[in-house]
Design a protein around this motif. Structure first.
Motif, mmCIF file in Angstrom:
data_model
loop_
_atom_site.group_PDB
_atom_site.id
_atom_site.type_symbol
_atom_site.label_atom_id
_atom_site.label_comp_id
_atom_site.label_asym_id
_atom_site.label_seq_id
_atom_site.Cartn_x
_atom_site.Cartn_y
_atom_site.Cartn_z
ATOM 1 N N THR A 76 -4.949 15.583 -34.055
ATOM 2 C CA THR A 76 -5.189 16.894 -34.669
ATOM 3 C C THR A 76 -6.690 17.116 -34.852
ATOM 4 N N GLN A 77 -7.353 16.076 -35.323
ATOM 5 C CA GLN A 77 -8.805 16.166 -35.530
ATOM 6 C C GLN A 77 -9.522 16.415 -34.204
ATOM 7 N N ALA A 78 -9.064 15.720 -33.151
ATOM 8 C CA ALA A 78 -9.709 15.854 -31.841
ATOM 9 C C ALA A 78 -9.561 17.274 -31.302
ATOM 10 N N SER A 83 -14.990 18.692 -34.019
ATOM 11 C CA SER A 83 -14.230 17.602 -34.638
ATOM 12 C C SER A 83 -15.137 16.546 -35.261
ATOM 13 N N LYS A 84 -16.366 16.475 -34.800
ATOM 14 C CA LYS A 84 -17.322 15.533 -35.392
ATOM 15 C C LYS A 84 -18.642 16.250 -35.498
ATOM 16 N N SER A 85 -19.380 15.990 -36.573
ATOM 17 C CA SER A 85 -20.670 16.660 -36.695
ATOM 18 C C SER A 85 -21.654 16.081 -35.689
ATOM 19 N N PRO A 86 -22.454 16.950 -35.074
ATOM 20 C CA PRO A 86 -23.473 16.438 -34.149
ATOM 21 C C PRO A 86 -24.490 15.556 -34.882
ATOM 22 N N LEU A 87 -24.513 15.640 -36.218
ATOM 23 C CA LEU A 87 -25.500 14.859 -36.964
ATOM 24 C C LEU A 87 -25.040 13.418 -37.182
ATOM 25 N N GLU A 88 -23.730 13.183 -36.949
ATOM 26 C CA GLU A 88 -23.203 11.832 -37.146
ATOM 27 C C GLU A 88 -23.799 10.859 -36.134
ATOM 28 N N MET A 100 -17.162 19.058 -29.527
ATOM 29 C CA MET A 100 -16.704 20.309 -28.927
ATOM 30 C C MET A 100 -16.193 20.133 -27.500
ATOM 31 N N GLY A 101 -16.687 19.076 -26.821
ATOM 32 C CA GLY A 101 -16.524 18.949 -25.376
ATOM 33 C C GLY A 101 -15.121 19.184 -24.855
#
Ligand SMILES: Nc1ncnc2c1ncn2[C@@H]1O[C@H](COP(=O)(O)OP(=O)(O)O)[C@@H](O)[C@H]1O
Ligand SMILES: [Mg+2]
Length: 503
Positions: A76-78, A83-88, A100-101
């Protein structure tokens, strides 16, 4: 700091317009599929199977991997946009960045994205985004099963493995439009053909060697394409230099491919790559082994025929992403400003070597690759960038130094402390507080005093003597001297010294 005390309203993005506009980021089929494959590689897949299915009622593209798969929450997250911050911080092997990919790549080609996944000993889970449903509900409505029976059967189960992920793209409106005609079919086939070439280039470092992965298109395994013709002896390796971008190590390796008369027709055709000899010249930027940009002069130079033999590797890691301005599609990268002079210098050097080889001048510049080991690591200084300033450290693996150290009568400690002394007192380091963006002024000879000239000539004499002792050819000496401080700024002194003019 909390903003809840402010008078505010929460404004949700309009699902359908967000998704529709994300479709136009500018992915091609090639960059889209590469981005989806990145996820499989990041999930440790060793086999990735692509299926391109053409059928009047239901054409689809399927990407199936034997990676670690996802549990339901991860899936679901994917599927979530962002789904993930680019800052991580990312694992060094992770090829992702923006979270986003998967979504942007899929919707650039298709109107429906279904993902089915399974962890080892886990259940299958399915999620599906359908653009028509999002448009109809105006909400981020994610289906928890396949869209219909056809989708379900296209998805299938993992064909051989007990864990992995299947990504299914349907309603391929951006791949072939609505043309279910023989012409449409041909267009589809030629796109698949071009894709194969692209993948064999972008993932070539994964497709070969230890722990290699296999990528198959409709059952056929694709072969890696090596842009540098490393198996061909006549390929010249000019430079193999590591240097630092902040704390990140970057490596540049420059190659000049052989003149066409030195290779077979087959090798020549092979070397042409997906876009042809002329287009493939320039820098090749890799991030974590994955090729981002293949053949660009980064707006520093133009692509021209005599330079088509120059191909230069720049290796960066995902930690340098922001410095290098990697875009969502992972198809562009721009070097940080402070590295430009160095990149430009190496670019020029390699272009000149290509020019000479192309016109058959200077014939063999460096010698056969197999004889080049001593030329490797032959740079004297390693440039280090810190806080926007550049410093130089002595290259402790220089072949002359290694040769010296073979001599047991030499006191290694004494030698090393002497070298450190040189390092610390090197004029370049003493004036390190000059801005690094200052151009290196490659071709202009700086005005120098007579004393300075004599010093340069003495230094040159010693170096030339030492290199000849090590059996360097004059061409090799010329290349090296034109590549190190301070001699690179005085090419005419270098040439004349070599010719014995100042004896
Ligand atoms: N084939 C796959 N196998 C396992 N996990 C995956 C796969 N594809 C996507 N994911 C998960 O979905 C997340 C989102 O993918 P994506 O939208 O491509 O963004 P990013 O790769 O930048 O994280 C990934 O970080 C990963 O956790
Ligand atoms: Mg990704």
């Amino acid at each position: 700091m909390s903003y809840f005390g402010y008078d505010h309203e929460n404004v949700e993005p309009e699902a359908s317009s967000v998704v529709e506009s994300l479709r136009s980021i500018g992915y091609s089929l090639e960059t889209a599929i590469s981005d989806i494959i990145d996820n499989s590689i990041a999930a440790d897949a060793s086999k990735i199977k692509l299926t391109f299915h053409w059928n009047e009622k239901n054409n689809y593209i399927k990407i199936e991997d034997n990676g670690r798969g996802m549990d339901e929450g991860e899936l679901t997250q994917a599927m979530k946009f962002g789904s993930k911050s680019p800052l991580e911080t990312r694992d060094p092997k992770d090829l992702g960045r923006f979270g986003m990919g998967l979504k942007t790549a899929a919707f650039s080609q298709a109107r429906r994205l279904t993902v089915k996944t399974k962890r080892k000993n886990g259940n299958y889970y399915v999620r599906c985004w359908d653009l028509d449903i999002i448009n109809e509900t105006g909400k981020w409505t994610l289906l928890k099963k396949a869209y219909n029976e056809i989708s379900l059967s296209s998805l299938g189960n993992l064909s051989e493995e007990t864990h992995g992920t299947i990504v299914l793209l349907e309603n391929l409106d951006r791949v072939v439009g609505d043309h279910y005609t023989p012409k449409g079919y041909n267009a589809f086939l030629s796109k698949v053909n071009a894709l194969e070439k692209h993948l064999s280039m972008v993932f070539h470092r994964f497709l070969k060697g230890k722990n290699s992965i296999a990528i198959l298109i409709n059952g056929r395994q694709i072969e890696p394409w090596d842009p540098y013709l490393l198996d061909v002896d006549a390929t010249q390796e000019l430079i193999d230099e590591p240097f630092m971008d902040g704390n990140q190590k970057i490596k540049i390796s420059a190659f000049v491919l052989p003149h066409h008369s030195k290779i077979t027709k087959h090798q020549y055709d092979y070397g042409e790559g997906p876009k042809g000899w002329n287009a493939q010249q320039g820098f090749y930027i890799y991030r974590n082994k994955r090729l981002l940009v293949a053949g660009t002069w980064l707006n520093l130079f133009r692509k021209e025929e005599p330079y088509k033999l120059a191909r230069i590797i720049i290796d960066i890691t995902s930690e340098s992403d922001f410095n290098w301005q990697i875009d969502i599609k992972k198809s562009t990268a721009r070097p940080p400003q402070e590295l430009l002079p160095e990149i430009k210098r190496i670019g020029l050097l390699t272009r000149n070597a290509s020019y000479r080889t192309f016109y058959h001048r200077g014939t063999k510049v460096i010698g056969e690759r197999n004889n080049q080991m001593k030329y490797k690591n032959a740079h004297l200084w390693e440039q280090i960038y810190k806080h926007g300033k550049s410093f130089y450290k002595i290259n402790k693996s220089h072949p002359m130094l290694l040769k010296l150290l073979e001599d047991l009568s030499i006191d290694e400690r004494l030698l090393n402390s002497y070298l450190s002394l040189i390092e610390e007192n090197a004029p370049v380091n003493l004036i390190a507080y000059k801005p690094t963006t200052e151009s290196t002024n490659e071709n202009t000879t700086s005005e120098i005093t007579k004393d300075q000239k004599n010093n340069l000539l003495n230094g040159l004499k010693d170096l030339i003597y030492a290199m000849r002792l090590l059996n360097y050819t004059d061409d090799q000496i010329l290349y090296q001297l034109n590549n190190i401080e301070p001699y690179k700024h005085h090419p005419e002194l270098v040439s004349l010294s070599l010719e014995g003019y100042y004896e």
